[in-house]
Design a protein around this motif. Structure first.
Motif, short mmCIF file in Angstrom:
data_model
loop_
_atom_site.label_atom_id
_atom_site.label_comp_id
_atom_site.label_asym_id
_atom_site.label_seq_id
_atom_site.Cartn_x
_atom_site.Cartn_y
_atom_site.Cartn_z
N LYS A 56 -16.72 -0.63 -19.16
CA LYS A 56 -15.82 0.48 -19.53
C LYS A 56 -16.50 1.48 -20.45
CE LYS A 56 -11.30 -1.67 -18.99
NZ LYS A 56 -11.50 -3.10 -18.88
N GLY A 57 -17.72 1.16 -20.92
CA GLY A 57 -18.41 2.09 -21.80
C GLY A 57 -19.36 1.34 -22.69
N ARG A 58 -19.81 2.01 -23.75
CA ARG A 58 -20.73 1.32 -24.67
C ARG A 58 -20.66 1.96 -26.05
NH1 ARG A 58 -26.13 -1.38 -22.78
NH2 ARG A 58 -24.57 -2.93 -22.30
N MET A 59 -20.65 1.09 -27.08
CA MET A 59 -20.76 1.57 -28.46
C MET A 59 -22.17 1.26 -28.96
SD MET A 59 -18.08 3.15 -29.43
CE MET A 59 -18.49 3.37 -31.17
N TYR A 60 -22.63 2.09 -29.88
CA TYR A 60 -23.98 1.95 -30.43
C TYR A 60 -23.93 2.10 -31.95
CZ TYR A 60 -25.21 3.31 -25.66
OH TYR A 60 -25.31 3.39 -24.29
N SER A 61 -24.89 1.46 -32.63
CA SER A 61 -25.12 1.81 -34.03
C SER A 61 -26.15 2.95 -34.00
CB SER A 61 -25.66 0.62 -34.82
OG SER A 61 -26.87 0.18 -34.26
N ILE A 62 -26.06 3.84 -34.98
CA ILE A 62 -27.06 4.89 -35.12
C ILE A 62 -28.07 4.37 -36.14
CG2 ILE A 62 -27.49 7.29 -35.75
CD1 ILE A 62 -24.49 7.84 -35.20
N THR A 63 -29.33 4.34 -35.73
CA THR A 63 -30.36 3.68 -36.53
C THR A 63 -31.47 4.67 -36.84
OG1 THR A 63 -29.82 1.66 -35.35
CG2 THR A 63 -31.91 1.69 -36.48
N LEU A 64 -31.90 4.70 -38.10
CA LEU A 64 -33.02 5.58 -38.48
C LEU A 64 -34.31 4.79 -38.44
CD1 LEU A 64 -31.71 7.66 -41.52
CD2 LEU A 64 -31.47 8.10 -39.07
N LEU A 65 -35.32 5.38 -37.81
CA LEU A 65 -36.64 4.77 -37.76
C LEU A 65 -37.45 5.29 -38.96
CD1 LEU A 65 -37.30 5.31 -33.96
CD2 LEU A 65 -36.46 3.25 -35.06
N SER A 73 -22.10 5.18 -36.26
CA SER A 73 -21.78 4.66 -34.92
C SER A 73 -21.52 5.82 -33.97
CB SER A 73 -20.53 3.78 -34.98
OG SER A 73 -19.40 4.56 -35.32
N VAL A 74 -21.73 5.55 -32.70
CA VAL A 74 -21.46 6.55 -31.66
C VAL A 74 -21.20 5.78 -30.38
CG1 VAL A 74 -23.88 6.87 -30.92
CG2 VAL A 74 -22.27 8.76 -30.68
N GLY A 75 -20.50 6.39 -29.44
CA GLY A 75 -20.30 5.68 -28.18
C GLY A 75 -19.49 6.47 -27.19
N TYR A 76 -19.31 5.87 -26.03
CA TYR A 76 -18.47 6.47 -24.99
C TYR A 76 -17.69 5.35 -24.31
CZ TYR A 76 -22.04 4.68 -21.82
OH TYR A 76 -22.87 3.85 -21.14
N TRP A 77 -16.50 5.70 -23.86
CA TRP A 77 -15.66 4.69 -23.24
C TRP A 77 -14.76 5.37 -22.21
CZ3 TRP A 77 -15.77 6.15 -28.32
CH2 TRP A 77 -14.69 6.93 -28.76
N GLN A 78 -14.36 4.58 -21.24
CA GLN A 78 -13.52 5.07 -20.15
C GLN A 78 -12.10 5.31 -20.66
OE1 GLN A 78 -13.93 2.49 -16.82
NE2 GLN A 78 -11.93 3.02 -15.96
N THR A 79 -11.51 6.43 -20.27
CA THR A 79 -10.11 6.67 -20.61
C THR A 79 -9.48 7.46 -19.47
OG1 THR A 79 -8.63 7.43 -22.37
CG2 THR A 79 -10.49 8.84 -21.89
N ASN A 80 -8.15 7.58 -19.51
CA ASN A 80 -7.47 8.38 -18.51
C ASN A 80 -6.83 9.55 -19.21
OD1 ASN A 80 -4.95 9.07 -16.74
ND2 ASN A 80 -6.42 8.01 -15.41
N PHE A 81 -7.23 10.76 -18.82
CA PHE A 81 -6.69 11.95 -19.46
C PHE A 81 -6.10 12.84 -18.38
CE2 PHE A 81 -7.10 16.22 -21.35
CZ PHE A 81 -6.30 16.01 -22.46
N ASN A 82 -4.80 13.17 -18.51
CA ASN A 82 -4.11 13.98 -17.50
C ASN A 82 -4.35 13.44 -16.09
OD1 ASN A 82 -3.05 15.64 -19.41
ND2 ASN A 82 -4.54 17.29 -19.14
N ASN A 83 -4.20 12.13 -15.94
CA ASN A 83 -4.33 11.45 -14.64
C ASN A 83 -5.74 11.50 -14.04
OD1 ASN A 83 -1.62 10.71 -14.55
ND2 ASN A 83 -1.08 12.78 -13.87
#
Ligand SMILES: CC(C)(COP(=O)(O)OP(=O)(O)OC[C@H]1O[C@@H](n2cnc3c(N)ncnc32)[C@H](O)[C@@H]1OP(=O)(O)O)[C@@H](O)C(=O)NCCC(=O)NCCS
Length: 171
Positions: A56-65, A73-83
């Motif tokens: 359904k998506g993925r979350m990530y930690s934001i890491t400094l090298l 944190s940042v991420g993307y996930w599946q959602t339903n918007f306006n059908n």
């Protein structure tokens, strides 16, 4: 600033060790545009959700090298918007590290990951209309401003948001 910083920022799939980061993100200051701080039980549930997003998506930690310091944190996930099935994205950077372009770069990287999934045509972001930094991030990453809308986040909390949409570069 983006070019200077981009070699130092990495996004890393969310892992069990990131619970502490999630508690640090959950301060009243950080959560003021996101319905306020959550209780311990809600944070534990959120952490589990992040770990179990599956396809359904993925979350990530934001890491400094190079120190691998975790700063957000940042991420993307599946959602339903306006059908329509779409991805949604969201981001947080701890106060000490804000104002350096980190959220913009991390979100760009997360969008590349979402594009590579080849699943949905669009990714949306719904920052509060009162969150200038998040609206600036959308603008800088070439999202199109579709409209203002009322958005429920978290469940039970309604806020005025901007609906920003970006067409993903699919293969
Ligand atoms: C929103 C947030 C992630 C921004 O993180 P950041 O790493 O400081 O963001 P960046 O440095 O990449 O850039 C933000 C842009 O917003 C701009 N910005 C920041 N504050 C601003 C303000 N008050 N008014 C206008 N623009 C602002 C910055 O100038 C920057 O643009 P620039 O590079 O052209 O100067 C951070 O403030 C945060 O975690 N807030 C709490 C959680 C949150 O609200 N998340 C958003 C959910 S949608």
């Amino acid at each position: 600033m983006i070019t200077e910083q981009s070699n130092y920022i990495k996004i890393k799939p969310w892992e069990d060790d990131d619970l502490d980061l999630l508690f640090r993100i959950n301060s009243p200051e950080m959560m003021k545009h996101l319905g306020g701080s959550e209780g311990k039980e809600q944070i534990l549930k959120r952490h589990k959700r992040y770990l179990e997003l599956g396809n359904k998506g993925r979350m990530y930690s934001i890491t400094l090298l190079p120190e691998l310091e975790k700063v957000g944190s940042v991420g993307y996930w599946q959602t339903n918007f306006n059908n329509e099935d779409v991805y949604e994205t969201g981001w947080s950077v701890l106060p000490l590290f804000q104002g350096k372009g980190i959220a913009t770069i991390a979100t760009k990287l997360a969008i590349e990951e979402a594009s590579a999934m080849n699943k949905f045509k669009y990714i949306h972001a719904f920052p509060s209309i009162d969150n200038p930094a998040s609206n600036a991030i959308c603008r800088k990453l070439n999202f199109n401003l579709i409209s203002e809308c009322e958005f429920e986040y978290p469940p039970g909390n309604y806020m005025r948001c901007n609906n920003w949409r970006l067409e993903l570069n699919r293969n």
